[in-house]
Motif scaffolding. Sequence first.
Motif, PDB file in Angstrom:
ATOM      1  N   SER A 191      -7.958  12.377 -68.652  1.00  0.00           N
ATOM      2  CA  SER A 191      -6.959  12.557 -67.600  1.00  0.00           C
ATOM      3  C   SER A 191      -5.624  11.882 -67.905  1.00  0.00           C
ATOM      4  O   SER A 191      -4.580  12.437 -67.568  1.00  0.00           O
ATOM      5  CB  SER A 191      -7.493  12.048 -66.259  1.00  0.00           C
ATOM      6  N   HIS A 241      -2.688  13.777 -69.454  1.00  0.00           N
ATOM      7  CA  HIS A 241      -1.998  14.782 -68.651  1.00  0.00           C
ATOM      8  C   HIS A 241      -0.828  14.203 -67.864  1.00  0.00           C
ATOM      9  O   HIS A 241      -0.012  14.943 -67.328  1.00  0.00           O
ATOM     10  CB  HIS A 241      -2.968  15.444 -67.674  1.00  0.00           C
ATOM     11  N   GLY A 262      -8.641  11.772 -61.780  1.00  0.00           N
ATOM     12  CA  GLY A 262      -8.817  13.074 -62.414  1.00  0.00           C
ATOM     13  C   GLY A 262     -10.274  13.464 -62.387  1.00  0.00           C
ATOM     14  O   GLY A 262     -10.870  13.831 -63.389  1.00  0.00           O
ATOM     15  N   HIS A 284     -10.977  15.898 -66.591  1.00  0.00           N
ATOM     16  CA  HIS A 284     -11.051  16.461 -65.275  1.00  0.00           C
ATOM     17  C   HIS A 284      -9.846  16.433 -65.056  1.00  0.00           C
ATOM     18  O   HIS A 284      -9.545  16.139 -65.651  1.00  0.00           O
ATOM     19  CB  HIS A 284     -11.589  16.628 -65.091  1.00  0.00           C
ATOM     20  N   MET A 288      -4.203  15.505 -60.067  1.00  0.00           N
ATOM     21  CA  MET A 288      -4.622  15.223 -61.443  1.00  0.00           C
ATOM     22  C   MET A 288      -6.025  15.710 -61.601  1.00  0.00           C
ATOM     23  O   MET A 288      -6.915  15.365 -60.879  1.00  0.00           O
ATOM     24  CB  MET A 288      -4.559  13.725 -61.671  1.00  0.00           C
ATOM     25  N   THR A 289      -6.203  16.566 -62.502  1.00  0.00           N
ATOM     26  CA  THR A 289      -7.510  17.114 -62.746  1.00  0.00           C
ATOM     27  C   THR A 289      -7.993  16.584 -64.064  1.00  0.00           C
ATOM     28  O   THR A 289      -7.220  16.366 -64.942  1.00  0.00           O
ATOM     29  CB  THR A 289      -7.449  18.628 -62.819  1.00  0.00           C
ATOM     30  N   ASP A 290      -9.232  16.428 -64.218  1.00  0.00           N
ATOM     31  CA  ASP A 290      -9.774  15.822 -65.400  1.00  0.00           C
ATOM     32  C   ASP A 290      -9.756  16.800 -66.543  1.00  0.00           C
ATOM     33  O   ASP A 290     -10.364  16.565 -67.552  1.00  0.00           O
ATOM     34  CB  ASP A 290     -11.165  15.436 -65.018  1.00  0.00           C
ATOM     35  N   HIS A 291      -9.132  17.949 -66.454  1.00  0.00           N
ATOM     36  CA  HIS A 291      -9.108  18.890 -67.550  1.00  0.00           C
ATOM     37  C   HIS A 291      -8.064  19.937 -67.307  1.00  0.00           C
ATOM     38  O   HIS A 291      -7.648  20.150 -66.213  1.00  0.00           O
ATOM     39  CB  HIS A 291     -10.427  19.597 -67.676  1.00  0.00           C
ATOM     40  N   ASN A 342      -6.850  16.014 -66.664  1.00  0.00           N
ATOM     41  CA  ASN A 342      -6.102  16.922 -66.093  1.00  0.00           C
ATOM     42  C   ASN A 342      -5.121  16.683 -65.093  1.00  0.00           C
ATOM     43  O   ASN A 342      -5.353  16.245 -64.046  1.00  0.00           O
ATOM     44  CB  ASN A 342      -6.999  17.599 -65.350  1.00  0.00           C
ATOM     45  N   HIS A 343      -4.170  17.184 -65.465  1.00  0.00           N
ATOM     46  CA  HIS A 343      -3.054  16.865 -64.641  1.00  0.00           C
ATOM     47  C   HIS A 343      -1.839  17.546 -65.169  1.00  0.00           C
ATOM     48  O   HIS A 343      -1.817  18.010 -66.243  1.00  0.00           O
ATOM     49  CB  HIS A 343      -2.844  15.378 -64.683  1.00  0.00           C
ATOM     50  N   ASP A 361      -8.079  13.691 -57.339  1.00  0.00           N
ATOM     51  CA  ASP A 361      -7.740  14.848 -58.153  1.00  0.00           C
ATOM     52  C   ASP A 361      -6.608  15.615 -57.490  1.00  0.00           C
ATOM     53  O   ASP A 361      -6.414  15.533 -56.272  1.00  0.00           O
ATOM     54  CB  ASP A 361      -8.954  15.769 -58.342  1.00  0.00           C
TER      55      ASP A 361
END
Length: 291
Positions: free
Chosen positions: A133, A136, A63, A13, A1-4, A14-15, A86
Amino acid sequence: MTDHHHSHDDHHHNHGVTEPDDSAMAALLDLDAEVLHTFLSDVTSDLARLSPDRPPHRILDLGSGTGAGTFALLQRFADAEVIAVDRSPELMDHLRDKARERGVEHRVRTVQADLDGAWPALDTVDLVWASASVHHLADPDRGLREIFRSLRPGGLLAVIEIAGFPRFLPDDVGRGRPGLEARCHAAMAEARAEHLPHLGSDWGPRISRAGFTIEAERPFSIDLRPPLPEATGRYAQATLRRARSHLAGALSADDLATLDHLIDNDAPDGVLRRDDLHVRVERTLWAARRP
């Protein structure tokens, strides 16, 4: 999971989707943190006011990306440690490098995990930070229930969500047709409706359904006007360049040519050299407590 993910909207900072170029994403996230540092300070200040008697010691950053939230929280809470989670190994490496550079590596633990799969086994924490996050997640309601279980009774959840990627350009920009940035936003919103259906949700009811008590909901209208931080031009370029990668076929040839000119390193009137950039961002904080 990224925050963007995808630019900013999908930024923060996504996912859910593997990033094709995590090095470009890392640069974008770092620029976002640099230009919008006052926003991060304001949010962590709000969290400190909600924890006057028991500042968080163990914090979970979901994230985490390159660590914008991680480092803002470490600065705000001097005795805290952060577990940064992440999906991206490259962003995790980048975060660890930044922690070493700042001399706080002993206060940061990184965990690589895809939160649409098995939730990582973690000890109970005092504060969960989820910046750009949760939208996502394939099943954000499940994610919020997992977050609830991760928090100690009385612990805080901070969900920060975005309305879209930042705006930078004057309204009159566009080759013979003003409003280029508005058309970019409209095209991105159409694409997001399919790929990121939870973006723009009202997170308050979903957080409450997971068992939390909402303690604060605060919208932030970030409006930065000249003179701006030196990094603003690079931030605008990185954001618009990422947006451009998703807009082929969605804009006219003239609009795409104008956008390419604006993000060109050498263009005399590109975003790196313009003095009329204006950063506008909408973000919202939901702070909630586990009873």
